[in-house]
Write an enzyme that holds these catalytic residues in place. Structure first.
Site, PDB file in Angstrom:
ATOM      1  N   GLU A  54      39.346  43.252  27.426  1.00  0.00           N
ATOM      2  CA  GLU A  54      40.990  43.366  27.572  1.00  0.00           C
ATOM      3  C   GLU A  54      41.635  42.248  27.145  1.00  0.00           C
ATOM      4  OE1 GLU A  54      42.817  46.626  30.061  1.00  0.00           O
ATOM      5  OE2 GLU A  54      43.008  44.689  31.397  1.00  0.00           O
ATOM      6  N   LYS A  56      44.855  40.411  28.279  1.00  0.00           N
ATOM      7  CA  LYS A  56      45.965  40.654  29.202  1.00  0.00           C
ATOM      8  C   LYS A  56      46.351  39.198  29.622  1.00  0.00           C
ATOM      9  CE  LYS A  56      44.361  42.393  33.205  1.00  0.00           C
ATOM     10  NZ  LYS A  56      43.942  43.320  34.321  1.00  0.00           N
ATOM     11  N   LYS A 116      46.677  50.284  26.500  1.00  0.00           N
ATOM     12  CA  LYS A 116      46.548  50.348  27.978  1.00  0.00           C
ATOM     13  C   LYS A 116      48.043  50.122  28.449  1.00  0.00           C
ATOM     14  CE  LYS A 116      44.074  49.378  31.995  1.00  0.00           C
ATOM     15  NZ  LYS A 116      43.792  47.943  32.176  1.00  0.00           N
ATOM     16  N   GLU A 165      42.032  58.022  33.704  1.00  0.00           N
ATOM     17  CA  GLU A 165      41.933  57.166  34.878  1.00  0.00           C
ATOM     18  C   GLU A 165      42.330  57.640  36.277  1.00  0.00           C
ATOM     19  OE1 GLU A 165      43.328  52.973  34.790  1.00  0.00           O
ATOM     20  OE2 GLU A 165      44.450  53.104  36.546  1.00  0.00           O
ATOM     21  N   ASN A 186      38.832  53.696  38.551  1.00  0.00           N
ATOM     22  CA  ASN A 186      39.484  52.464  38.923  1.00  0.00           C
ATOM     23  C   ASN A 186      39.187  52.090  40.381  1.00  0.00           C
ATOM     24  OD1 ASN A 186      41.094  50.049  39.161  1.00  0.00           O
ATOM     25  ND2 ASN A 186      42.641  50.839  37.931  1.00  0.00           N
ATOM     26  N   GLU A 216      36.416  50.684  36.048  1.00  0.00           N
ATOM     27  CA  GLU A 216      37.256  49.611  35.519  1.00  0.00           C
ATOM     28  C   GLU A 216      37.697  49.075  36.949  1.00  0.00           C
ATOM     29  OE1 GLU A 216      40.814  52.155  34.555  1.00  0.00           O
ATOM     30  OE2 GLU A 216      39.624  53.558  33.345  1.00  0.00           O
ATOM     31  N   SER A 217      38.186  47.777  36.844  1.00  0.00           N
ATOM     32  CA  SER A 217      38.444  46.715  37.623  1.00  0.00           C
ATOM     33  C   SER A 217      37.230  46.284  38.623  1.00  0.00           C
ATOM     34  CB  SER A 217      39.640  47.367  38.660  1.00  0.00           C
ATOM     35  OG  SER A 217      40.728  47.631  37.968  1.00  0.00           O
TER      36      SER A 217
END
Length: 261
Positions: A54, A56, A116, A165, A186, A216-217
């Site tokens: 990513e 970010k 995103k 998601e 997530n 994710e995360s």
């Protein structure tokens, strides 16, 4: 209002303004609108690492992550590292991103690009196509089942992949439909911002085999990925882990090499 409600509230105003400034016809005449799909779902299925890296700058949970890097260098670094795809934050107010970041990433690399974003309107999907995305993110927590169907079918008609998601079983059950390519779990609780890989493990058994599973995360170590692979996960979205370093591409290279060794 929790942070997600606040983001959506602001996003409605932002999208209304963007629609007034740039009509759909103008987006559809973009030079990138006719680009063939570079499918992220296919890449993940055939990858050993499954890394989606990513770009970010900041987030509501971590404040500033990295404001110093330009998107071109990050995109080139990720491509050289051999990631499967790149996620580009385009929300400005909460994440410091923009559609220009997506445009620069598209000009800089040949990776599948994920926009995103907090998508609440069809306009944003047309926008994603016009700015060079290959994948859109739909967040079940902010959409009804009808919206998920409508938005994902529009994306498919535009030759875009769809990553949906979810955070819990209820969101997952309303989201399973043929117009989705990838189901992302997530691990971050959007109300408390706490992270637990148990979320991915628990929900994995409820995801049908015809969807590419993405976690994710909280994916910040080789161990986390090796822990989740037996649960059928083929994709791993990594944001802050690479971006908090001075050279995200080098960090991604090191990470992928360690994963495959």
């Amino acid at each position: 209002m929790n942070i997600l409600d606040q983001i959506v509230f602001d996003k409605r105003k932002e999208v209304a303004l963007r629609k007034a400034l740039i009509p759909v016809k103008q987006l559809e005449s973009s030079v990138l609108f006719g680009r063939p799909l570079n499918a992220l779902a296919g890449r993940l299925k055939n990858s050993g690492s499954g890394i989606i890296a990513e770009h970010k700058r900041r987030s509501p949970s971590k404040s500033v992550i990295n404001q110093n890097l330009n998107v071109q260098d990050v995109a080139l670094g990720y491509e050289n590292a051999g990631v499967c795809g790149m996620s580009v934050l385009t929300d400005s107010k909460y994440f410091g991103g923009s559609l220009d970041d997506l445009l620069v990433a598209r000009a800089s690399c040949n990776l599948p690009l994920l926009r995103k974003e907090f998508i609440i309107n069809e306009y944003q999907i047309i926008e994603a196509k016009a700015y060079g995305a290959d994948v859109i993110l739909l967040i079940a927590a902010i959409l009804t089942a009808d919206q998920i169907k409508e938005f994902s079918e529009l994306a498919k008609s535009l030759d875009l992949n769809v990553l949906l998601e979810v955070h819990n079983l209820e969101e997952l059950q309303k989201s399973i439909m043929p117009s989705i390519d990838m189901l992302g779990v997530n691990n971050r609780n959007l109300k408390t911002f706490e992270v637990s890989l148990e979320t991915s493990k628990t929900l994995s058994q409820h995801i049908p085999a015809d969807f590419v599973k993405v976690s994710e995360s909280g994916i910040s170590s080789i161990e986390a990925i090796k822990e989740l692979q037996p649960y059928g996960y083929k994709g791993f979205l990594i944001g802050e882990n690479f971006m908090k370093t001075d050279n995200p591409g080098a960090s991604a290279t090191e990470f992928i090499n360690a994963l495959s060794s």
